[in-house]
Motif scaffolding. Structure first.
Motif, PDB file in Angstrom:
ATOM      1  N   UNK A  41       0.940  -0.742  -0.206  1.00  0.00           N
ATOM      2  CA  UNK A  41      -0.036  -0.360  -0.040  1.00  0.00           C
ATOM      3  C   UNK A  41       0.841   1.353   0.211  1.00  0.00           C
ATOM      4  N   UNK A  42       1.931   1.104   0.465  1.00  0.00           N
ATOM      5  CA  UNK A  42       3.077   2.379   0.351  1.00  0.00           C
ATOM      6  C   UNK A  42       4.393   2.195  -0.131  1.00  0.00           C
ATOM      7  N   UNK A  43       4.795   3.074   0.176  1.00  0.00           N
ATOM      8  CA  UNK A  43       6.412   3.294  -0.111  1.00  0.00           C
ATOM      9  C   UNK A  43       6.738   2.138   1.280  1.00  0.00           C
ATOM     10  N   UNK A  44       8.222   1.643   0.881  1.00  0.00           N
ATOM     11  CA  UNK A  44       8.822   0.641   2.069  1.00  0.00           C
ATOM     12  C   UNK A  44       9.232   1.597   3.278  1.00  0.00           C
ATOM     13  N   UNK A  45       9.779   1.291   4.248  1.00  0.00           N
ATOM     14  CA  UNK A  45      10.471   1.397   5.377  1.00  0.00           C
ATOM     15  C   UNK A  45      11.786   0.528   5.348  1.00  0.00           C
ATOM     16  N   UNK A  46      12.210   1.941   5.513  1.00  0.00           N
ATOM     17  CA  UNK A  46      13.701   1.591   5.331  1.00  0.00           C
ATOM     18  C   UNK A  46      14.506   1.805   6.776  1.00  0.00           C
ATOM     19  N   UNK A  47      15.509   0.781   7.355  1.00  0.00           N
ATOM     20  CA  UNK A  47      15.886   0.882   8.447  1.00  0.00           C
ATOM     21  C   UNK A  47      17.445   0.248   8.893  1.00  0.00           C
ATOM     22  N   UNK A  48      18.023   1.646   9.081  1.00  0.00           N
ATOM     23  CA  UNK A  48      19.132   1.409   9.607  1.00  0.00           C
ATOM     24  C   UNK A  48      19.554   1.733  10.292  1.00  0.00           C
ATOM     25  N   UNK A  49      20.450   0.535  11.259  1.00  0.00           N
ATOM     26  CA  UNK A  49      20.433   1.468  12.655  1.00  0.00           C
ATOM     27  C   UNK A  49      19.220   2.008  13.595  1.00  0.00           C
ATOM     28  N   UNK A  50      19.314   3.310  13.858  1.00  0.00           N
ATOM     29  CA  UNK A  50      18.042   3.561  14.668  1.00  0.00           C
ATOM     30  C   UNK A  50      17.419   4.474  14.281  1.00  0.00           C
ATOM     31  N   UNK A  51      17.794   4.711  12.767  1.00  0.00           N
ATOM     32  CA  UNK A  51      17.374   5.452  11.871  1.00  0.00           C
ATOM     33  C   UNK A  51      16.306   5.244  11.416  1.00  0.00           C
ATOM     34  N   UNK A  52      15.029   5.574  10.568  1.00  0.00           N
ATOM     35  CA  UNK A  52      13.768   5.225   9.995  1.00  0.00           C
ATOM     36  C   UNK A  52      13.338   6.092   9.185  1.00  0.00           C
ATOM     37  N   UNK A  53      13.330   5.799   7.714  1.00  0.00           N
ATOM     38  CA  UNK A  53      13.285   6.242   6.338  1.00  0.00           C
ATOM     39  C   UNK A  53      11.401   5.707   6.201  1.00  0.00           C
ATOM     40  N   UNK A  54      10.889   6.867   5.831  1.00  0.00           N
ATOM     41  CA  UNK A  54       9.655   6.287   5.159  1.00  0.00           C
ATOM     42  C   UNK A  54       8.167   6.839   5.496  1.00  0.00           C
ATOM     43  N   UNK A  55       7.154   5.832   5.080  1.00  0.00           N
ATOM     44  CA  UNK A  55       6.008   6.812   5.454  1.00  0.00           C
ATOM     45  C   UNK A  55       5.753   5.616   7.344  1.00  0.00           C
ATOM     46  N   UNK A  56       6.601   7.096   8.011  1.00  0.00           N
ATOM     47  CA  UNK A  56       6.497   6.554   9.315  1.00  0.00           C
ATOM     48  C   UNK A  56       5.945   8.114   9.756  1.00  0.00           C
ATOM     49  N   UNK A  57       5.363   8.355  10.908  1.00  0.00           N
ATOM     50  CA  UNK A  57       4.870   9.700  11.842  1.00  0.00           C
ATOM     51  C   UNK A  57       5.983  10.213  12.089  1.00  0.00           C
ATOM     52  N   UNK A  58       6.218  11.324  12.648  1.00  0.00           N
ATOM     53  CA  UNK A  58       7.465  11.990  13.207  1.00  0.00           C
ATOM     54  C   UNK A  58       7.415  11.055  15.041  1.00  0.00           C
ATOM     55  N   UNK A  59       6.289  10.550  15.508  1.00  0.00           N
ATOM     56  CA  UNK A  59       5.734   9.563  16.979  1.00  0.00           C
ATOM     57  C   UNK A  59       6.359   8.773  16.354  1.00  0.00           C
ATOM     58  N   UNK A  60       6.059   7.971  15.489  1.00  0.00           N
ATOM     59  CA  UNK A  60       6.963   6.570  15.185  1.00  0.00           C
ATOM     60  C   UNK A  60       8.301   6.271  15.279  1.00  0.00           C
ATOM     61  N   UNK A  61       8.593   7.698  14.433  1.00  0.00           N
ATOM     62  CA  UNK A  61      10.368   7.457  14.190  1.00  0.00           C
ATOM     63  C   UNK A  61      10.811   8.382  15.675  1.00  0.00           C
ATOM     64  N   UNK A  62      10.470   8.874  16.691  1.00  0.00           N
ATOM     65  CA  UNK A  62      10.433   8.896  17.451  1.00  0.00           C
ATOM     66  C   UNK A  62      11.351   7.794  18.630  1.00  0.00           C
ATOM     67  N   UNK A  63       9.614   7.103  18.834  1.00  0.00           N
ATOM     68  CA  UNK A  63       9.876   6.320  19.344  1.00  0.00           C
ATOM     69  C   UNK A  63      10.002   4.914  18.760  1.00  0.00           C
ATOM     70  N   UNK A  64      10.852   4.765  17.810  1.00  0.00           N
ATOM     71  CA  UNK A  64      11.666   4.354  16.333  1.00  0.00           C
ATOM     72  C   UNK A  64      13.080   4.535  16.958  1.00  0.00           C
ATOM     73  N   UNK A  65      13.677   5.128  17.554  1.00  0.00           N
ATOM     74  CA  UNK A  65      15.020   5.957  17.911  1.00  0.00           C
ATOM     75  C   UNK A  65      15.173   5.394  19.517  1.00  0.00           C
ATOM     76  N   UNK A  66      13.755   5.859  20.361  1.00  0.00           N
ATOM     77  CA  UNK A  66      13.609   5.401  21.437  1.00  0.00           C
ATOM     78  C   UNK A  66      13.774   4.095  21.979  1.00  0.00           C
ATOM     79  N   UNK A  67      12.961   3.263  21.194  1.00  0.00           N
ATOM     80  CA  UNK A  67      13.318   2.045  21.829  1.00  0.00           C
ATOM     81  C   UNK A  67      14.398   1.136  21.101  1.00  0.00           C
ATOM     82  N   UNK A  68      14.412   1.415  20.124  1.00  0.00           N
ATOM     83  CA  UNK A  68      16.308   0.650  19.262  1.00  0.00           C
ATOM     84  C   UNK A  68      16.921   0.897  20.862  1.00  0.00           C
ATOM     85  N   UNK A  69      16.866   2.312  21.499  1.00  0.00           N
ATOM     86  CA  UNK A  69      18.284   2.884  22.178  1.00  0.00           C
ATOM     87  C   UNK A  69      18.314   1.992  23.385  1.00  0.00           C
ATOM     88  N   UNK A  70      16.643   1.648  23.903  1.00  0.00           N
ATOM     89  CA  UNK A  70      16.249   1.158  25.025  1.00  0.00           C
ATOM     90  C   UNK A  70      16.345  -0.640  24.806  1.00  0.00           C
TER      91      UNK A  70
END
Lengths: 527, 533
Positions: A100-129
């Motif tokens: 349905x949408x462009x892929x999410x590209x994940x590299x380390x704790x960064x994420x590119x693609x169709x996610x909300x900024x809240x999810x991108x932040x949550x992803x960074x925090x999740x990866x860190x924890x």
């Protein structure tokens, strides 16, 4: 005791099985000065870390298809790069595909693609924890799980060490780790993220190689396990060895040989031999007897304990435990020989070298899992896909490509039998892929699916489980593979285990082999 | 109410745990008042007359987990509580066969052997191992779980106690315990039994009230949770409270009143009042405010903190964790008035097995598929049911010749994928259950005089349990012991001084055990520098 072993034994140690753990164990033993013989049943080495031709001109890593859990330290210690290990790709990103949408590209704790900024932040925090947790848990993978209830100071210290490391995380993290350790991935990921695609992608990592769906408690543990192992792999991250996973085995074999180990192919072991309640060597299927004071089996625990050793040497209650070990795999492997590079919707060619995941939501994975509970294969399976030829041209002719995928879920025992339904399964997988890579069908020149019974046959793993025994909380750490056979020892003196059935499990990590070697050396020092 | 009558302690909710806590506190000399929003006491342990002269235990329906030490300390038998153990139970099979369970050991072995000789042998081993696990856990039920991150002497002492308790099992049993706590019920049962019907019957306890299937890891513990009862010192025995489950809370209320405590019904608490980080009383829906030194909430953790306490009084991190606490509606209930005793052709006439818990799920797969339906947001098309006809043993439950049947249903979602619950959907759910029973009892449907159908949504609205969850929170690893309900707040205390939790959201969880109430009272008394009476 050692007097029982005649001086004429040519070897101190026999390693049964030339898979990556067997070779690792042999290499470390030989480096420690032991006279080591590796006996491999097949004509080739590597076990499930192997590269072979599956269609004329097309080669693929037939078992594991990525290297991401082998500790960097092990690679350095055994100097595998000097022994020929090269990298076709390192630190590969992960792309989560969607129809349905462009892929999410994940590299380390960064994420590119169709996610909300809240999810991108949550992803960074999740990866860190999770990264902090992984760092704390990594030494648990590396070390021998303690035996419980013993008076031995080593075991007690080990247990205290585990507690201390967790405590050092600080109160907030420690509480969170203790809360989530037994939790299910479904709940944890919905707590953190709102994107279904992101949830699904991380959920697939939690269940890859396990026998559960994301709603099963314990799947956060498998996710933590994966991350802890990857922590040990260091900056190399997800990697493709040049020439496929077989190259890892080749390098391990070279390291073992250089250290003095002898390796014999096509030498299947029928059983271990026991004299005076102690291992005295092995007997090959050919009838040949080879003596050694220690035998280390990299075969799965059932084959090792009930097949090679035999129930007659063991207590009934122990045998019962071994019988109950859950060893049936739920993952299949797909190999496609392609006439041209496939086109994934919205995925730039530059990202073809990524690990591609098809798990658009947690419910998608859970539904895929539902089928397996009733002896059916997933009609819409979840997939971990690699296109090794995007990074490694040696695997196919110019312009041609290989697609390799781990497929969840495929039960060992299929209702109606695999021979009758294998083709339907292949079609279901390719149809699923076609939705993400339109036109793929027409590119397929040849295909191969390895369902768990095929994996059992080809790699000689009972049940066809790539971890030899299911990775679940009740088969993990201090109770892996079964109480009474932990710490690589068995009830039979001189008989050791070094395969994926031991702590910390499979996944081409090599730690089981390395730890087993340490244990054999320690046992020898006491003898 | 005059200033002199101002209570020391207010307890929000007259469920069994609220009453247990109230009793202990009143006995310690505190002035205790219990506030109940319904016009009757009991929470989810009630006996209701909703049709003619029939008495429905319309929420919880059987009794065994109530801790004997609480029964004794609060003198519940003297206040009218009588537990009648029932023997037997059965599962009827789709092919017309059945498995009966008997109290008599020899009869039970013969019965299991009918299905598998090996399983009959294994049963003793199974019972021994389960009882061993129960014995391990039981002493932990009436203790506060230690906070593993704390360096307080009490926590360290309790941690050492836990460690020592575990260590005393000896090496092999430590492994068994470790595995038991983490396995699925299906895997656990596979280690003993081969017959599908035997496994299916045993697995029932593992899913009751739980949003997991029998193959989900952790369900072996839930199975155990239901085995932890003892009636007359028979481990795992279940019984009926004479007069229905309301008899439990009636006895508790009587015990409380005898110690000088009071209960106000139809008193809807709208807010727990907080001043300077301390709870100082409650405000009722009609505007009345009642001051008190301490407030204990028998409501679940979500209802307490998300609905009754002003969010600005609470740390954001705590609120986030409360929101993340899993309380899932997964069970429904039917209460049925019957014109006579239905026949069950699968069960031999005269067998005591129909006097206990009856089931119709004959394979683990059926249970697992029932769970799959729930995951997709529908009630199970072939639900697992736990049905009993208590009026066979306790004639006070129904008029002469007539019977009351309690039917517990797993699984039924709180939120349907097809939209909100309404009367038509509730009826369709009820019909699914009635048809399921009808497949095993030809005259059942024609005997129905009245049926009360309760979805998780109804239970939430009437009883106040979030999502209608019978345990006030899932009994999964992430929500047991020091994690229950919120890591760092497992000792009945909350971020607000003077506010305590005493419901099943706290350790050791639900099941009409009373342990959370008793433990909470002990924590309160310790904070006040008093010992429990």
């Amino acid at each position: 005791m050692s007097a029982a072993i005649p001086r004429r034994a040519a070897f101190d140690c026999i390693v049964v099985g030339g898979g990556h753990n067997g070779l690792t164990c042999a290499a470390y033993l030989a480096r420690a000065g032991r006279r080591v013989l590796v006996l491999e049943a097949l004509e080739r080495l590597g076990g499930a870390a192997t590269t072979r031709e599956f269609a004329p001109g097309f080669r693929v890593s037939a078992g594991a298809h990525l290297l991401h859990q082998m500790p960097a330290r092990l690679i350095d210690e055994l100097q595998l790069e000097r022994h020929g290990l090269r990298w076709a790709a390192e630190a590969m990103p992960t792309a989560a595909l969607s129809t349905e949408m462009a892929p999410l590209l994940m590299r380390g704790d960064t994420i590119e693609g169709p996610v909300s900024s809240a999810d991108a932040t949550a992803f960074r925090e999740f990866k860190a924890q999770m990264g902090r947790f992984a760092a704390v848990l990594n030494p648990m993978l590396d070390s021998m799980p303690p035996r419980l209830g013993t008076d031995r100071w080593r075991d007690r210290l080990n247990l205290l060490g585990v507690g201390w490391r967790i405590r050092r995380l600080g109160r907030r993290d420690m509480r969170e780790l203790l809360r989530i350790a037994g939790m299910n991935a479904y709940d944890l990921l919905t707590e953190h993220f709102s994107s279904a695609l992101l949830q699904g992608t991380l959920g697939l990592d939690a269940v890859l190689g396990s026998n559960f769906g994301p709603r099963a408690p314990g799947t956060v543990m498998t996710l933590l396990y994966r991350m802890a192992a990857e922590h040990g792999a260091g900056a190399r991250g997800l990697a493709l060895p040049a020439g496929g996973l077989g190259a890892v085995s080749d390098a391990l074999a070279a390291a073992a040989r250089e250290a003095g180990a002898e390796i014999r192919l096509a030498a299947p072991v029928a059983r271990v031999s026991v004299e005076n309640d102690r291992i005295s060597g092995v007997v090959l299927e050919s009838g040949e007897m080879i003596r050694a004071s220690s035998v280390i089996s990299s075969a799965d625990p059932k084959r090792s304990l009930l097949g090679l050793l035999g129930a007659e040497h063991l207590d009934t209650s122990f045998v019962r435990r071994v019988h109950h070990l859950r060893t049936r795999g739920l993952a299949a492997k797909l190999h496609l020989a392609l006439d041209a590079r496939p086109q994934f919707t919205n995925l730039p060619v530059a990202a073809h070298g990524a690990r591609l995941l098809i798990a658009p939501s947690l419910d998608y994975i859970e539904r895929a899992f539902n089928h397996s509970k009733y002896g059916e294969f997933s009609k819409a399976p979840a997939l971990e896909v690699t296109l090794p030829t995007a990074s490694d041209l040696s695997l196919a002719s110019a312009g041609q490509h290989v697609l390799s995928a781990i497929v969840h879920y495929a039960p060992y025992e299929l209702r109606g039998g695999w021979p009758q339904h294998s083709q339907a399964f292949t079609t279901a997988i390719i149809d699923t892929l076609e939705q993400y890579a339109p036109g793929l069908h027409s590119l397929v020149r040849a295909s191969e699916v390895l369902a768990p019974p095929d994996i059992e046959r080809e790699f000689r793993i009972n049940g066809g489980h790539w971890h030899h025994a299911d990775l679940a909380l009740d088969q993990f750490f201090a109770v892996r593979p079964v109480p009474g056979a932990t710490q690589h020892r068995t009830p039979m003196e001189g008989f050791f285990l070094c395969g994926a059935g031991c702590h910390p499990g499979g996944g081409v990590m090599g730690i089981a082999g390395r730890n087993a070697a340490r244990q054999v050396i320690a046992a020898g020092a006491h003898a | 109410m005059g200033e002199r009558d101002k209570p020391d302690v207010l307890i929000v909710g007259a469920g069994h745990n609220g009453l247990v806590a109230a009793c202990y506190l009143a006995r310690a000399g505190l002035k205790v008042q219990v506030l109940e929003r319904n016009p009757y006491v009991g929470g989810a342990a009630v006996s209701r007359k909703l049709y003619g002269d029939f008495t429905y235990s319309n929420c919880s329906y059987v009794c065994s987990l109530l801790r004997p030490e609480i029964m004794r300390a609060l003198e519940l038998p003297r206040h009218g509580l009588q537990i009648i153990p029932y023997d037997g139970g059965c599962t009827m099979m789709r092919d017309g066969g059945h498995l009966a369970l008997y109290d008599n050991h020899d009869a039970l072995r013969r019965e299991i052997a009918r299905h598998s000789k090996r399983d009959a042998e294994a049963y003793d081993r199974y019972a021994r191992d389960v009882i061993r696990q129960c014995k391990f856990i039981k002493p932990l039920l009436m203790r506060e779980p230690p906070d593993p991150t704390s360096f307080k002497p009490r926590d360290i002492r309790e941690l050492l106690y836990l460690g020592g308790h575990f260590q005393r099992l000896g090496e092999q049993r430590m492994y068994d315990t470790l595995r038991f706590w983490t396995m699925s019920a299906a895997d656990f049962l596979d280690e003993y039994f081969e017959s599908e019907i035997v496994k299916a019957h045993m697995a029932g306890s593992a899913i009751i009230g739980t949003a997991l299937g029998p193959r989900s890891p952790g369900t072996a513990y839930v199975l155990l949770h239901h085995y932890m009862g003892d009636i007359d010192d028979t481990v795992g025995a279940w019984g009926f409270a004479r007069g229905g489950m309301g008899a439990v809370t009636r006895a508790l209320a009587a015990s409380l009143q005898a110690s000088g405590g009071t209960i106000r019904t139809s008193a809807v608490v709208e807010r727990i009042l907080v001043r300077n980080g301390r709870s100082v009383g409650v405000a009722l829906a009609d505007g009345e405010e009642i001051d008190a030194k301490l407030v204990l909430s028998n409501m679940d953790v979500k209802r307490t903190f998300l609905d009754t306490v002003d969010a600005k009084e609470l740390p954001t991190d705590f609120l986030r964790q409360v929101r993340n606490f899993k309380i899932r509606g997964s069970s429904g209930k039917l209460n049925i008035a019957l014109d006579g005793l239905p026949s069950f052709p699968a069960i031999p006439v005269g067998s005591p097995s129909t006097r206990g818990d009856m089931h119709v799920t004959d394979t683990i797969e059926m249970m697992e598929r029932a769970y799959d339906d729930w995951k997709e947001g529908t009630w199970s098309r072939a639900p697992y049911i736990d049905m009993l006809i208590p009026s066979q043993i306790d004639p006070t439950m129904a008029p002469d010749g007539k019977h009351y049947m309690s039917v517990f249903v797993q699984y039924c979602p709180y939120q349907l994928a097809s939209g909100p619950w309404d009367a038509a959907k509730r009826k369709a759910f009820g019909d699914t259950v009635i048809d399921t029973i009808g497949q095993h009892s030809p005259d059942f449907k024609s005997l129905i005089l009245h049926a009360e159908v309760r979805t998780p949504f109804d239970i939430e609205n009437e009883v106040g349990l979030t999502e209608g969850n019978i345990f006030q929170g899932e009994l999964t690893f992430d929500q047991l012991l020091f994690n229950r309900p919120i890591p760092g707040y497992s000792q009945y205390r909350t971020p607000l001084k003077g506010l305590y939790l005493c419901g099943s959201s706290t350790h050791p969880g639900g099941g009409v055990m009373g342990a959370p109430g008793a433990n909470a009272a002990r924590a309160v008394l310790r904070d006040l520098g008093r010992e429990a009476a």
